[in-house]
Design an enzyme around this catalytic site. Structure first.
Site: not given
Ligand code: F6R
Ligand code: MG
Ligand code: MG
Length: 373
Positions: A92, A102, A130, A263, A51, A226, A88, A12, A229
């Site tokens: 990122q 790699n 998502k 989120r 993506d 963690y 947006y 993304d 996602k």
């Protein structure tokens, strides 16, 4: 003929609008960059949600530095376009400034496999937005280990021995193999927890050939929890001793619940859609999956066939919308909101710090209405 490598790399690098989709100019730029290279036998550029997915074939094997670098440079160039258009979150997923050998660990997701191209080689590339890599556990289990989904496991002599599953523990960075059907119960205790244990690859026990692989990567662990996602991709080879195409797409008729909606902190149904419909909208979702089929012909990608652009998936979308309606009514309550440990981010520490003096021992006999006039 040497073995062909099918490499899928995704990132993304800027959403249009918000986190919903990819601007066509980014897809054009990606095609332009891949066209310029002489490393690839063929490629297909597409997207799911926000993506960009680079589906590439070549003869250099997995983890080939120049192919990874080509994907990295492509995403860098797309980021420049994203910046011009002020899309947006431009850039990122490119977590590091420079490429270093790699692409794994630098942000983008990678699924790749090398194999002898058969007389006829049908493959499906699944791409989701998502959600997280563990989202493939349920469908991969159904495709390769559940006879109620895949009748070939029962009646095809080439499949009757079953499959070998490579499972990764994303927290401890360890891997283990399980044989199905012999070790189904051991396998399920792990892959039923997809936030931590993910199916990385699957092999035919009949031939030893690789049958599936996913973009499962170690999650970033920051401050003891963690984050990130990773919208995942997965490759499945089909037919002739492997699951039929129809068996491989069947699990998606029953939208299972996955983590990663709004989120990165909510549970939602994984809705099967065409590329054109893969623009997560409602509450930044619900999570989407696209399945593109190709026939490989001497390394060329013949296709795609957009499998979920089919009326036989209308009911699945309807079911996903019903589940979404039901879950949305829960608002900020679990299990729609993810368990505290799995949320991508949370205000809990700040709110806790602010209120820490108001928390007293349950057994202290204080004034019941202290602080209330
Ligand atoms: C992105 C995602 C979105 C964002 C949300 C808030 O993959 O899941 O739901 O998390 O739109 O985004 P920010 O914090 O960038 O405003
Ligand atoms: Mg995004
Ligand atoms: Mg995404």
């Amino acid at each position: 003929m040497s073995k062909v490598t099918l490499t899928v790399i995704k990132a993304d690098v800027g959403g249009f609008v918000g986190h919903s989709s990819v601007h066509p100019k980014l897809l054009e730029k990606a095609k332009e960059c891949l066209l310029r290279s002489d490393l690839l036998e063929d490629f297909h550029v597409t997207h799911v949600g926000d993506d960009i997915n680079l589906i590439m074939t070549h003869y250099h094997g997995v983890d080939y530095e120049s192919v990874h670098q080509l994907a990295w440079e492509t995403f860098k160039n797309c980021t420049e376009v994203a910046k011009e258009l002020k899309l947006y979150g431009a850039g990122q997923d490119l977590l590091k400034d420079a490429f270093s050998g790699n692409i794994k660990g630098l942000g983008p997701g990678v699924a790749e496999m090398e194999f002898e191209e058969r007389k006829s080689e049908p493959v499906i590339v699944y791409m989701a937005d998502k959600t997280e890599p563990g989202a493939w556990n349920f469908p991969l289990y159904k495709i390769f280990a559940d006879p109620f989904n895949t009748i070939g496991l029962v009646i095809d002599p080439k499949m009757h021995d079953g499959f070998r599953f490579e499972v990764h523990d994303l927290i401890e960075s360890k891997r283990i193999f399980f044989d199905a059907p012999e070790e189904l119960y051991d396998l399920l205790i792990f892959i039923g927890a997809p936030g931590r244990f993910c199916i990385k690859s699957i092999f035919s026990k009949n031939t030893g050939d690789i049958a599936a692989t996913s973009s499962t990567q170690r999650l970033n662990i920051m401050a003891g929890r963690y984050v990130g996602k990773d919208d995942p991709v997965c490759i499945v080879r089909c037919q002739s001793g492997l699951p039929a195409v129809g068996e491989a797409v069947e699990p998606f008729a029953n939208p299972h619940l996955v983590s990663g909606w709004m989120r990165g902190s909510h549970t939602g149904p994984l809705m099967p859609v065409s590329v054109d419909q893969s623009n997560p909208t409602r509450f930044d979702g619900p999570p989407r999956v696209v399945g593109l089929g190709f026939q490989l012909a001497n390394g060329k990608l013949i296709g795609p066939q957009d499998f979920f652009a089919d009326p036989s998936y209308d009911k699945a979308r309807e079911m996903a919308n019903d589940i979404a309606n039901y879950l949305r009514r829960l608002g900020p309550f679990e299990p729609h909101r993810l368990h505290l440990d799995e949320m991508e981010y949370t205000t809990m520490p700040q709110v806790m710090a602010k209120l820490k003096d108001r928390f007293v021992d349950i057994n202290d006999q204080g004034e019941v209405a202290a602080g209330i006039d």
